[in-house]
Design a protein around this motif. Structure first.
Motif, PDB file in Angstrom:
ATOM      1  N   LEU A   1       0.851  -1.187   0.000  1.00 48.88           N
ATOM      2  CA  LEU A   1       0.000   0.000   0.000  1.00 48.88           C
ATOM      3  C   LEU A   1       0.894   1.248   0.000  1.00 48.88           C
ATOM      4  O   LEU A   1       1.903   1.283   0.703  1.00 48.88           O
ATOM      5  CB  LEU A   1      -0.880   0.022   1.254  1.00 48.88           C
ATOM      6  CG  LEU A   1      -2.106  -0.892   1.313  1.00 48.88           C
ATOM      7  CD1 LEU A   1      -2.810  -0.715   2.655  1.00 48.88           C
ATOM      8  CD2 LEU A   1      -3.068  -0.597   0.176  1.00 48.88           C
ATOM      9  N   TYR A   2       0.478   2.238  -0.772  1.00 44.78           N
ATOM     10  CA  TYR A   2       1.204   3.508  -0.793  1.00 44.78           C
ATOM     11  C   TYR A   2       0.303   4.533  -0.119  1.00 44.78           C
ATOM     12  O   TYR A   2      -0.641   5.070  -0.716  1.00 44.78           O
ATOM     13  CB  TYR A   2       1.536   3.917  -2.224  1.00 44.78           C
ATOM     14  CG  TYR A   2       2.544   5.033  -2.324  1.00 44.78           C
ATOM     15  CD1 TYR A   2       3.812   4.906  -1.750  1.00 44.78           C
ATOM     16  CD2 TYR A   2       2.238   6.219  -2.998  1.00 44.78           C
ATOM     17  CE1 TYR A   2       4.749   5.928  -1.844  1.00 44.78           C
ATOM     18  CE2 TYR A   2       3.175   7.245  -3.096  1.00 44.78           C
ATOM     19  CZ  TYR A   2       4.430   7.096  -2.519  1.00 44.78           C
ATOM     20  OH  TYR A   2       5.347   8.104  -2.607  1.00 44.78           O
ATOM     21  N   VAL A   3       0.551   4.793   1.169  1.00 45.04           N
ATOM     22  CA  VAL A   3      -0.355   5.620   1.971  1.00 45.04           C
ATOM     23  C   VAL A   3       0.449   6.594   2.824  1.00 45.04           C
ATOM     24  O   VAL A   3       1.667   6.443   3.012  1.00 45.04           O
ATOM     25  CB  VAL A   3      -1.227   4.743   2.890  1.00 45.04           C
ATOM     26  CG1 VAL A   3      -2.149   3.839   2.081  1.00 45.04           C
ATOM     27  CG2 VAL A   3      -0.365   3.904   3.822  1.00 45.04           C
ATOM     28  N   LYS A   4      -0.267   7.584   3.363  1.00 38.01           N
ATOM     29  CA  LYS A   4       0.359   8.543   4.273  1.00 38.01           C
ATOM     30  C   LYS A   4       0.341   7.995   5.685  1.00 38.01           C
ATOM     31  O   LYS A   4      -0.665   7.431   6.135  1.00 38.01           O
ATOM     32  CB  LYS A   4      -0.378   9.881   4.226  1.00 38.01           C
ATOM     33  CG  LYS A   4      -0.139  10.675   2.952  1.00 38.01           C
ATOM     34  CD  LYS A   4      -0.806  12.041   3.038  1.00 38.01           C
ATOM     35  CE  LYS A   4      -0.520  12.876   1.775  1.00 38.01           C
ATOM     36  NZ  LYS A   4      -1.139  14.214   1.851  1.00 38.01           N
ATOM     37  N   ASP A   5       1.460   8.163   6.398  1.00 37.70           N
ATOM     38  CA  ASP A   5       1.508   7.714   7.781  1.00 37.70           C
ATOM     39  C   ASP A   5       0.964   8.803   8.697  1.00 37.70           C
ATOM     40  O   ASP A   5       0.414   9.820   8.232  1.00 37.70           O
ATOM     41  CB  ASP A   5       2.932   7.303   8.167  1.00 37.70           C
ATOM     42  CG  ASP A   5       3.912   8.472   8.079  1.00 37.70           C
ATOM     43  OD1 ASP A   5       3.459   9.637   8.001  1.00 37.70           O
ATOM     44  OD2 ASP A   5       5.134   8.227   8.086  1.00 37.70           O
ATOM     45  N   ARG A   6       1.113   8.612  10.004  1.00 35.51           N
ATOM     46  CA  ARG A   6       0.555   9.571  10.971  1.00 35.51           C
ATOM     47  C   ARG A   6       1.209  10.944  10.874  1.00 35.51           C
ATOM     48  O   ARG A   6       0.655  11.937  11.372  1.00 35.51           O
ATOM     49  CB  ARG A   6       0.728   9.015  12.383  1.00 35.51           C
ATOM     50  CG  ARG A   6       2.167   8.945  12.850  1.00 35.51           C
ATOM     51  CD  ARG A   6       2.296   8.405  14.269  1.00 35.51           C
ATOM     52  NE  ARG A   6       1.917   7.001  14.333  1.00 35.51           N
ATOM     53  CZ  ARG A   6       1.921   6.287  15.467  1.00 35.51           C
ATOM     54  NH1 ARG A   6       2.261   6.875  16.611  1.00 35.51           N
ATOM     55  NH2 ARG A   6       1.584   5.020  15.454  1.00 35.51           N
ATOM     56  N   TYR A   7       2.380  11.008  10.257  1.00 37.92           N
ATOM     57  CA  TYR A   7       3.072  12.276  10.111  1.00 37.92           C
ATOM     58  C   TYR A   7       2.809  12.892   8.738  1.00 37.92           C
ATOM     59  O   TYR A   7       3.490  13.842   8.335  1.00 37.92           O
ATOM     60  CB  TYR A   7       4.574  12.077  10.309  1.00 37.92           C
ATOM     61  CG  TYR A   7       4.919  11.449  11.641  1.00 37.92           C
ATOM     62  CD1 TYR A   7       4.774  12.167  12.825  1.00 37.92           C
ATOM     63  CD2 TYR A   7       5.367  10.129  11.705  1.00 37.92           C
ATOM     64  CE1 TYR A   7       5.079  11.589  14.041  1.00 37.92           C
ATOM     65  CE2 TYR A   7       5.664   9.540  12.920  1.00 37.92           C
ATOM     66  CZ  TYR A   7       5.523  10.270  14.095  1.00 37.92           C
ATOM     67  OH  TYR A   7       5.822   9.688  15.306  1.00 37.92           O
ATOM     68  N   ARG A   8       1.850  12.325   8.014  1.00 36.28           N
ATOM     69  CA  ARG A   8       1.445  12.818   6.700  1.00 36.28           C
ATOM     70  C   ARG A   8       2.537  12.618   5.655  1.00 36.28           C
ATOM     71  O   ARG A   8       2.606  13.318   4.639  1.00 36.28           O
ATOM     72  CB  ARG A   8       1.052  14.301   6.739  1.00 36.28           C
ATOM     73  CG  ARG A   8       0.076  14.690   7.830  1.00 36.28           C
ATOM     74  CD  ARG A   8      -1.214  13.908   7.748  1.00 36.28           C
ATOM     75  NE  ARG A   8      -1.924  14.226   6.500  1.00 36.28           N
ATOM     76  CZ  ARG A   8      -3.012  13.570   6.072  1.00 36.28           C
ATOM     77  NH1 ARG A   8      -3.484  12.543   6.772  1.00 36.28           N
ATOM     78  NH2 ARG A   8      -3.597  13.915   4.935  1.00 36.28           N
ATOM     79  N   GLU A   9       3.408  11.638   5.915  1.00 43.84           N
ATOM     80  CA  GLU A   9       4.457  11.300   4.965  1.00 43.84           C
ATOM     81  C   GLU A   9       4.027  10.064   4.175  1.00 43.84           C
ATOM     82  O   GLU A   9       3.476   9.106   4.734  1.00 43.84           O
ATOM     83  CB  GLU A   9       5.782  11.020   5.696  1.00 43.84           C
ATOM     84  CG  GLU A   9       6.351  12.199   6.469  1.00 43.84           C
ATOM     85  CD  GLU A   9       6.876  13.279   5.541  1.00 43.84           C
ATOM     86  OE1 GLU A   9       7.228  12.954   4.384  1.00 43.84           O
ATOM     87  OE2 GLU A   9       6.943  14.449   5.978  1.00 43.84           O
TER      88      GLU A   9
END
Length: 602
Positions: A516-524
């Protein structure tokens, strides 16, 4: 015939209660035909038929079988299963057998006639008359090798037997053959709906035994229990290794038996052989019930007598005198109505199924080791089901319907307390599940959890494991006294199967990309690998001390951390001492060539 009488004999093979290992009866198996020039019993019977000697041979063989049965002693509670000669058709055969039983002080219910697959009841015109004759005198009937040849469903419709013995074909390898298991499970269910008891014949392995017990077979026979014995001194009343096998592999931590016992009513029974006045006395003494259980001479229930069925005799001026008059010839059996009989070890679901299949019955008769144990009324059954549903709801995870934290805690406590056994406890959770759940939503996340739960049922529970759902994506499984190589084989299959199957729940683009290509909790933006299961496996061997709850908690936490770091997803500890090298000891073993096989769940 004189020489045959000297060399022919019978061996007895026990038929036991599948839950307790206690003897229910014996099948008489002919021996000694080789000195007469025959390779098997069927050849001897065919020869007798060819020369018109079937009737004489049957008289001799049935007498020999009964004599052998008598010699094993304490026959009052047992049944003799005698194979009928398929060449000998005689409508009066039942009366002749009854005479031979009476000569030895036995009653009709002590003998069960086995109808072989060579006998087609619907070709010979006297076959049905012969079966009806058996029923008239009170003999029991079993269909042998059910599911093969002439032993077909038509028999169950035309002349329902008391027992069916499943053909060995369906028993052999049933623990690894799901098609056989499904077929036999449905056959057992059908038999129970018709109030027919089932016998799993030819059981040779523990796996076959456990599956036959799981799908509801009532009785068991085969080399796993005992080989046929000619000498009476080699026969016992209880086969303890079967009782131990049952206890060691109970799936439910708290079975239904306790609940059933709570609602059991101990209504005093009478026997078929009692005088009719005994029935009046029973009704007069018990003011709270309007039924009387009736037993045969082996103490097995044959049905109920309802007070309403004899009220005309009770309340009329001359009714009592009329019914006891020998000229009127009324007996206890004339007033008996059928009633479902269920073993006390059966599940509550099985009780409900039996009650639903019966027509117009006041309840169910409960047996223990094939003897009367009590009665459960229809009203009590409703309360019993209500209590069961409450208990299930309390102890079950609502999403997966697997046992929840309470049963899991009881299982682990049992493992820590019973130090004479080897236990394997597996704690499982998913890697990368949160990213999947956040990206696709909780509904698809629930599908992942349900997928894994079904794999647990298929790959572990069907092979003797206890499985449970701690909550969220945390699961538990445990098994007792199983080789480590087998444990690792089954758990490795689970990990690999889940890893492959869960990919179907990803979108095609993510599945093809492999992450999956997603944003983590730091919006990265990050690449999150596909879901897999990681597993902490704890082996507790005799003498290991994990009595401290904090110790086992820390051990599991360390193993979980090691499992997530492992490329294979498994971390094992086999020794309670020291956490260092033991955390990764069997990571490679889990997928080694020693245990790597195409493990097919049964």
């Amino acid at each position: 015939m004189m020489r045959a009488r000297k060399v022919l004999t019978y061996a007895l093979q026990p038929i036991v209660n599948i839950h307790t290992g206690s003897v229910f009866g014996y099948e008489a198996l002919l021996r000694g035909f080789e000195p007469l020039g025959f390779t098997n019993a069927a050849a001897l019977l065919a020869w007798a038929a060819e020369f018109g000697l079937s009737e004489s041979l049957d008289a001799m063989l049935s007498s020999l079988a009964i004599e052998r049965f008598i010699k094993q002693g304490q026959v009052q509670h047992y049944r003799l299963f005698f194979n009928l000669d398929p060449h000998f058709i005689d409508p009066e055969h039942g009366l002749r057998l009854l005479d031979r039983l009476s000569e030895h002080g036995l009653k009709a219910e002590h003998l069960c006639i086995e109808l072989s697959k060579q006998l087609d009841l619907f070709i010979h015109p006297d076959c049905i008359a012969m079966i009806k004759g058996y029923r008239r005198v009170g003999l029991h009937i079993a269909i042998d090798d059910f599911g093969d040849s002439c032993s077909a469903l038509k028999h169950l419709y035309e002349e329902p037997p008391d027992y069916i013995k499943f053909d060995r074909f369906f028993i052999q390898g049933i623990d690894t053959d799901r098609r056989k298991r499904n077929l036999l499970a449905n056959a057992v269910q059908l038999a129970h709906q018709l109030n027919i008891r089932t016998i799993a014949k030819g059981i040779e392995t523990e796996g076959e035994f456990l599956i036959c017990r799981e799908i509801g077979c009532d009785l068991a026979q085969g080399y796993l229990i005992a080989v046929p014995q000619i000498s009476p001194k080699n026969l016992v009343q209880l086969y303890e290794h079967i009782a131990m096998l049952h206890e060691r592999n109970q799936r439910k931590l708290s079975g239904d038996r306790g609940l059933i016992e709570t609602f059991l009513e101990l209504i005093p029974p009478i026997h078929l052989s009692d005088q009719i006045t005994r029935l009046f006395d029973a009704l007069r003494r018990d003011k709270h019930h309007h039924i009387v259980p009736v037993l045969d001479s082996t103490d097995y229930p044959v049905g109920l007598i309802y007070e309403s069925d004899i009220k005309d005799y009770i309340y009329s001026s001359y009714g009592r005198d009329l019914i006891v008059n020998p000229a009127f010839a009324r007996e206890i059996r004339d007033f008996v109505r059928p009633c479902p009989c269920i073993d006390i070890h059966s599940s509550i679901d099985r009780l409900l199924q039996a009650y639903s299949s019966a027509a117009d019955t006041a309840g169910m008769l409960i047996t223990c080791d094939s003897r009367y144990h009590g009665f459960i009324s229809a009203m009590s059954l409703l309360r019993l089901i209500e209590q069961k549903n409450l208990a299930v709801a309390r102890d079950q995870n609502p999403l997966t319907k697997l046992p929840g934290n309470n049963p899991i805690h009881r299982y682990v406590s049992q493992a820590l307390a019973e130090r004479e056994y080897t236990w394997h406890l597996a704690y499982m959770d998913f890697d990368n599940f949160k990213a999947f759940n956040d990206h696709y939503g909780f509904r698809r996340g629930d599908r992942v959890i349900q997928l894994f739960a079904e794999l647990l049922r298929t790959g572990l529970e069907s092979h003797g494991w206890f499985i449970g759902h701690i909550g969220g994506d945390d699961f538990f499984a445990g098994i007792r006294d199983t080789e480590l190589t087998v444990v690792l084989e089954q758990l490795s299959w689970l990990i690999e199967k889940f890893k492959a199957d869960v990919q179907s729940l990803y979108d095609a683009e993510d599945r093809q990309r492999g992450y999956l290509y997603v944003k983590d909790r730091y919006r990265e933006w990050r690449e999150i690998p596909l879901i897999r299961c990681s597993m902490a496996l704890l082996e507790i061997r005799p003498g290991d001390d994990y009595s401290d709850g904090d110790t086992i908690g820390r051990t599991i936490a360390e193993l979980k951390h090691a499992a997530k770091q492992s490329p294979l997803g498994i971390a094992l500890r086999r020794n309670p001492e020291g956490p260092d090298h033991l955390l990764t000891e069997a990571v490679s073993l889990a997928m080694s060539s020693e245990v790597q096989s195409d493990y097919p769940p049964g």
